[in-house]
Design a protein around this motif. Structure first.
Motif, PDB file in Angstrom:
ATOM      1  N   ARG A 130       0.841  -1.186   0.000  1.00 41.45           N
ATOM      2  CA  ARG A 130       0.000   0.000   0.000  1.00 41.45           C
ATOM      3  C   ARG A 130       0.878   1.238   0.000  1.00 41.45           C
ATOM      4  NH1 ARG A 130      -2.563  -2.142   5.368  1.00 41.45           N
ATOM      5  NH2 ARG A 130      -0.352  -2.593   5.538  1.00 41.45           N
ATOM      6  N   LYS A 131       0.539   2.212  -0.846  1.00 45.15           N
ATOM      7  CA  LYS A 131       1.334   3.428  -0.973  1.00 45.15           C
ATOM      8  C   LYS A 131       0.605   4.585  -0.286  1.00 45.15           C
ATOM      9  CE  LYS A 131       4.698   6.061  -2.357  1.00 45.15           C
ATOM     10  NZ  LYS A 131       5.167   6.141  -3.748  1.00 45.15           N
ATOM     11  N   VAL A 132       1.310   5.279   0.603  1.00 42.52           N
ATOM     12  CA  VAL A 132       0.763   6.432   1.315  1.00 42.52           C
ATOM     13  C   VAL A 132       1.610   7.655   0.986  1.00 42.52           C
ATOM     14  CG1 VAL A 132       0.214   7.445   3.561  1.00 42.52           C
ATOM     15  CG2 VAL A 132      -0.072   4.978   3.203  1.00 42.52           C
ATOM     16  N   SER A 133       0.947   8.713   0.557  1.00 43.95           N
ATOM     17  CA  SER A 133       1.621   9.990   0.321  1.00 43.95           C
ATOM     18  C   SER A 133       1.288  10.914   1.490  1.00 43.95           C
ATOM     19  CB  SER A 133       1.161  10.609  -1.000  1.00 43.95           C
ATOM     20  OG  SER A 133       1.550   9.809  -2.098  1.00 43.95           O
ATOM     21  N   ILE A 134       2.295  11.227   2.310  1.00 43.20           N
ATOM     22  CA  ILE A 134       2.114  12.076   3.481  1.00 43.20           C
ATOM     23  C   ILE A 134       2.430  13.515   3.090  1.00 43.20           C
ATOM     24  CG2 ILE A 134       2.810  12.480   5.871  1.00 43.20           C
ATOM     25  CD1 ILE A 134       3.835   9.547   5.893  1.00 43.20           C
ATOM     26  N   VAL A 135       1.465  14.403   3.313  1.00 44.40           N
ATOM     27  CA  VAL A 135       1.633  15.803   2.931  1.00 44.40           C
ATOM     28  C   VAL A 135       1.684  16.657   4.193  1.00 44.40           C
ATOM     29  CG1 VAL A 135       0.696  17.738   1.608  1.00 44.40           C
ATOM     30  CG2 VAL A 135       0.393  15.386   0.765  1.00 44.40           C
ATOM     31  N   LEU A 136       2.760  17.427   4.337  1.00 46.34           N
ATOM     32  CA  LEU A 136       2.944  18.341   5.463  1.00 46.34           C
ATOM     33  C   LEU A 136       3.049  19.760   4.933  1.00 46.34           C
ATOM     34  CD1 LEU A 136       5.854  16.500   7.362  1.00 46.34           C
ATOM     35  CD2 LEU A 136       3.410  16.110   7.629  1.00 46.34           C
ATOM     36  N   TYR A 188      -3.762   9.383   0.773  1.00 44.63           N
ATOM     37  CA  TYR A 188      -3.134  10.638   1.162  1.00 44.63           C
ATOM     38  C   TYR A 188      -3.266  10.770   2.680  1.00 44.63           C
ATOM     39  CZ  TYR A 188      -3.591  11.966  -3.781  1.00 44.63           C
ATOM     40  OH  TYR A 188      -3.522  12.004  -5.148  1.00 44.63           O
ATOM     41  N   TYR A 189      -2.192  11.198   3.310  1.00 46.24           N
ATOM     42  CA  TYR A 189      -2.247  11.475   4.741  1.00 46.24           C
ATOM     43  C   TYR A 189      -1.861  12.934   4.948  1.00 46.24           C
ATOM     44  CZ  TYR A 189      -1.637  10.829   9.794  1.00 46.24           C
ATOM     45  OH  TYR A 189      -1.745  10.921  11.162  1.00 46.24           O
ATOM     46  N   PHE A 190      -2.850  13.783   5.218  1.00 46.79           N
ATOM     47  CA  PHE A 190      -2.623  15.200   5.454  1.00 46.79           C
ATOM     48  C   PHE A 190      -2.423  15.391   6.955  1.00 46.79           C
ATOM     49  CE2 PHE A 190      -5.388  14.745   1.723  1.00 46.79           C
ATOM     50  CZ  PHE A 190      -4.574  15.334   0.759  1.00 46.79           C
ATOM     51  N   LEU A 191      -1.187  15.662   7.316  1.00 46.49           N
ATOM     52  CA  LEU A 191      -0.790  15.707   8.728  1.00 46.49           C
ATOM     53  C   LEU A 191      -0.198  17.072   9.043  1.00 46.49           C
ATOM     54  CD1 LEU A 191      -0.283  14.084  11.399  1.00 46.49           C
ATOM     55  CD2 LEU A 191       1.952  13.451  10.419  1.00 46.49           C
ATOM     56  N   ASN A 192      -0.703  17.713  10.094  1.00 42.68           N
ATOM     57  CA  ASN A 192      -0.113  18.981  10.513  1.00 42.68           C
ATOM     58  C   ASN A 192       1.346  18.790  10.888  1.00 42.68           C
ATOM     59  OD1 ASN A 192      -2.661  20.135  10.227  1.00 42.68           O
ATOM     60  ND2 ASN A 192      -2.554  21.219  12.179  1.00 42.68           N
ATOM     61  N   GLY A 212       0.727  20.014  -2.539  1.00 39.23           N
ATOM     62  CA  GLY A 212       1.426  18.784  -2.177  1.00 39.23           C
ATOM     63  C   GLY A 212       0.910  17.582  -2.939  1.00 39.23           C
ATOM     64  N   VAL A 213      -0.393  17.535  -3.150  1.00 34.93           N
ATOM     65  CA  VAL A 213      -0.992  16.431  -3.913  1.00 34.93           C
ATOM     66  C   VAL A 213      -0.421  16.379  -5.327  1.00 34.93           C
ATOM     67  CG1 VAL A 213      -3.158  15.678  -4.999  1.00 34.93           C
ATOM     68  CG2 VAL A 213      -3.111  16.260  -2.566  1.00 34.93           C
ATOM     69  N   GLN A 214      -0.173  17.539  -5.906  1.00 36.27           N
ATOM     70  CA  GLN A 214       0.338  17.565  -7.277  1.00 36.27           C
ATOM     71  C   GLN A 214       1.747  16.998  -7.376  1.00 36.27           C
ATOM     72  OE1 GLN A 214      -0.694  20.959  -9.857  1.00 36.27           O
ATOM     73  NE2 GLN A 214      -1.599  21.899  -8.054  1.00 36.27           N
ATOM     74  N   LEU A 215       2.496  17.045  -6.278  1.00 38.66           N
ATOM     75  CA  LEU A 215       3.832  16.455  -6.281  1.00 38.66           C
ATOM     76  C   LEU A 215       3.827  14.986  -5.893  1.00 38.66           C
ATOM     77  CD1 LEU A 215       4.671  19.513  -6.245  1.00 38.66           C
ATOM     78  CD2 LEU A 215       6.636  18.780  -4.898  1.00 38.66           C
ATOM     79  N   GLY A 231      -8.767  18.369  11.425  1.00 37.99           N
ATOM     80  CA  GLY A 231      -7.910  18.525  10.263  1.00 37.99           C
ATOM     81  C   GLY A 231      -6.437  18.285  10.491  1.00 37.99           C
ATOM     82  N   SER A 232      -6.004  18.098  11.734  1.00 36.87           N
ATOM     83  CA  SER A 232      -4.584  17.846  11.976  1.00 36.87           C
ATOM     84  C   SER A 232      -4.167  16.452  11.538  1.00 36.87           C
ATOM     85  CB  SER A 232      -4.250  18.039  13.461  1.00 36.87           C
ATOM     86  OG  SER A 232      -5.083  17.226  14.276  1.00 36.87           O
ATOM     87  N   THR A 233      -5.132  15.550  11.287  1.00 38.06           N
ATOM     88  CA  THR A 233      -4.806  14.184  10.867  1.00 38.06           C
ATOM     89  C   THR A 233      -5.909  13.646   9.970  1.00 38.06           C
ATOM     90  OG1 THR A 233      -4.344  11.912  11.632  1.00 38.06           O
ATOM     91  CG2 THR A 233      -5.752  13.264  13.029  1.00 38.06           C
ATOM     92  N   LEU A 234      -5.742  13.795   8.672  1.00 38.10           N
ATOM     93  CA  LEU A 234      -6.759  13.359   7.711  1.00 38.10           C
ATOM     94  C   LEU A 234      -6.150  12.304   6.791  1.00 38.10           C
ATOM     95  CD1 LEU A 234      -8.208  16.867   6.753  1.00 38.10           C
ATOM     96  CD2 LEU A 234      -9.249  15.196   8.303  1.00 38.10           C
ATOM     97  N   PHE A 235      -6.568  11.076   6.966  1.00 40.10           N
ATOM     98  CA  PHE A 235      -6.078   9.954   6.168  1.00 40.10           C
ATOM     99  C   PHE A 235      -7.194   9.583   5.195  1.00 40.10           C
ATOM    100  CE2 PHE A 235      -4.722   5.683   5.155  1.00 40.10           C
ATOM    101  CZ  PHE A 235      -3.335   5.709   5.276  1.00 40.10           C
ATOM    102  N   VAL A 236      -6.952   9.789   3.899  1.00 37.03           N
ATOM    103  CA  VAL A 236      -8.030   9.734   2.912  1.00 37.03           C
ATOM    104  C   VAL A 236      -7.741   8.704   1.833  1.00 37.03           C
ATOM    105  CG1 VAL A 236      -9.514  11.147   1.436  1.00 37.03           C
ATOM    106  CG2 VAL A 236      -8.240  12.228   3.278  1.00 37.03           C
ATOM    107  N   ARG A 237      -8.783   7.989   1.434  1.00 31.95           N
ATOM    108  CA  ARG A 237      -8.683   7.055   0.312  1.00 31.95           C
ATOM    109  C   ARG A 237      -8.455   7.882  -0.965  1.00 31.95           C
ATOM    110  NH1 ARG A 237     -10.859   1.770   0.126  1.00 31.95           N
ATOM    111  NH2 ARG A 237     -12.178   2.211   1.942  1.00 31.95           N
ATOM    112  N   ALA A 238      -7.345   7.683  -1.636  1.00 31.50           N
ATOM    113  CA  ALA A 238      -6.967   8.544  -2.755  1.00 31.50           C
ATOM    114  C   ALA A 238      -7.977   8.507  -3.891  1.00 31.50           C
ATOM    115  CB  ALA A 238      -5.581   8.155  -3.270  1.00 31.50           C
ATOM    116  N   SER A 239      -8.546   7.353  -4.166  1.00 30.79           N
ATOM    117  CA  SER A 239      -9.461   7.238  -5.304  1.00 30.79           C
ATOM    118  C   SER A 239     -10.682   8.140  -5.148  1.00 30.79           C
ATOM    119  CB  SER A 239      -9.901   5.780  -5.486  1.00 30.79           C
ATOM    120  OG  SER A 239     -10.531   5.288  -4.307  1.00 30.79           O
ATOM    121  N   VAL A 240     -11.248   8.206  -3.932  1.00 30.18           N
ATOM    122  CA  VAL A 240     -12.428   9.046  -3.744  1.00 30.18           C
ATOM    123  C   VAL A 240     -12.029  10.513  -3.547  1.00 30.18           C
ATOM    124  CG1 VAL A 240     -13.880   7.192  -2.897  1.00 30.18           C
ATOM    125  CG2 VAL A 240     -12.529   8.507  -1.269  1.00 30.18           C
TER     126      VAL A 240
END
Length: 315
Positions: free
Chosen positions: A4-10, A100-104, A89-92, A187-196
């Protein structure tokens, strides 16, 4: 089995030391693929920090050990806010990522959060978004989810509406030991299914600083995907390290909130919301004049043209 691939964006904004600490915790807590963990990358967006903070952040791209995850850093020439910064960040990020894991950046992980949340979503088909349990720097358990704003909850109070529909309004103060469906995750920890996330177009970048998590949860819900708290996954949030509270910041909250109301509520409902928040702030103006100014701003309709996003030049 495919890893499983996770892209963590800070997002970094004048807080490079917190970013280093956050990245260190990710590297320390996340298991390798060989040990059952996830394949992950870290994308850091500098949201137009002062140049000294950005220069201090640059070495972080080589912070990963040999064979470790890729760390990318990009600097925006304008402060894009929370939604816009994360979308940059998503674009990179790897376009084939699973999550996607959007983490403060002012957070540190206490457990292997990425693996835990990915495993949970893998086994929960209707989960579009989930979050870990938040703790403060002193170790105290913090509220990690909230309720989508409705007229009933504002006028009657959450206790009353919970008595009619407890599943829709679970107690934010209760200690949970098993995953729980919640209205939205902080919003400090949002782990989202990339497809949706990709399906709905990601964050609404009209939200500059606030209400992004409510809007994201609402849009996912409209597509049939729910939000969950996964309390076994834990992190610490050193809150408010990038934002100083003042009148302009307080205004920004109501700009975003009423943008949300315009998207999902009728004109009569919006009028009632405006009256509610006008009275709520107006009653407190003797305590602090800022509340009187906020009441007047709300009475004028919380115009988006006064957002901080429109008051900054491109450097």
């Amino acid at each position: 089995m495919k890893s499983r691939k996770v892209s963590i964006v800070l997002i970094n904004y004048n807080s490079h030391q917190f970013t280093y600490d956050c990245v260190d915790s990710i590297l320390d807590k996340t298991a390798s693929v060989a040990n059952g963990g996830v394949d992950y990358e870290i994308v850091i967006v500098d949201n137009n920090s002062v140049i000294t903070d950005y220069e201090a952040l640059k070495p972080i791209v080589s912070h990963s050990p040999a064979g470790g995850p890729r760390i990318q850093l990009i600097r925006s020439r304008i402060n894009l806010g929370f939604s816009g910064g994360n979308m940059l960040g998503v674009q990179l990020a790897d376009p084939t990522t699973d999550y996607y894991y959007f983490l403060n950046n002012d957070c540190v992980l206490r457990t292997d959060v990425c693996t835990q949340l990915a495993t949970f979503i893998d086994s929960t088909p209707d989960a579009g978004l989930c979050g870990a349990q938040m703790f403060a720097g002193d170790g105290s358990r913090q509220v990690t989810f909230g309720y989508l704003p409705t007229l009933g909850s504002k006028i009657l109070g959450h206790g009353v509406v919970r008595s009619f529909n407890p599943a829709l309004y679970p107690s934010v103060r209760q200690v949970y030991t098993e995953p729980l469906q919640v209205p939205f995750v902080m919003g400090s920890t949002l782990f989202v299914r990339a497809s949706v996330f990709n399906l709905i177009g990601g964050f609404d970048v009209a939200h500059f600083l606030y209400v992004e998590e409510e809007d994201l949860a609402k849009r996912l819900l409209l597509k049939g995907y729910k939000s969950y708290l996964v309390p076994q996954a834990e992190y610490i949030h050193f809150t408010g390290q990038s934002t100083t509270r003042n009148y302009d910041i307080e205004k920004e909250y109501y700009i975003s909130l009423f943008h949300y109301f315009r998207k999902y509520h009728t004109w009569p409902e919006r009028a009632l919301f405006r009256a509610y928040y006008f009275i709520k702030n107006g009653r407190k103006f003797r305590r602090d004049p800022i509340y009187g100014r906020l009441a007047w701003f709300i009475g004028r309709g919380s115009p988006m043209r006064e957002s901080l996003r429109y008051r900054q030049p491109i450097r």
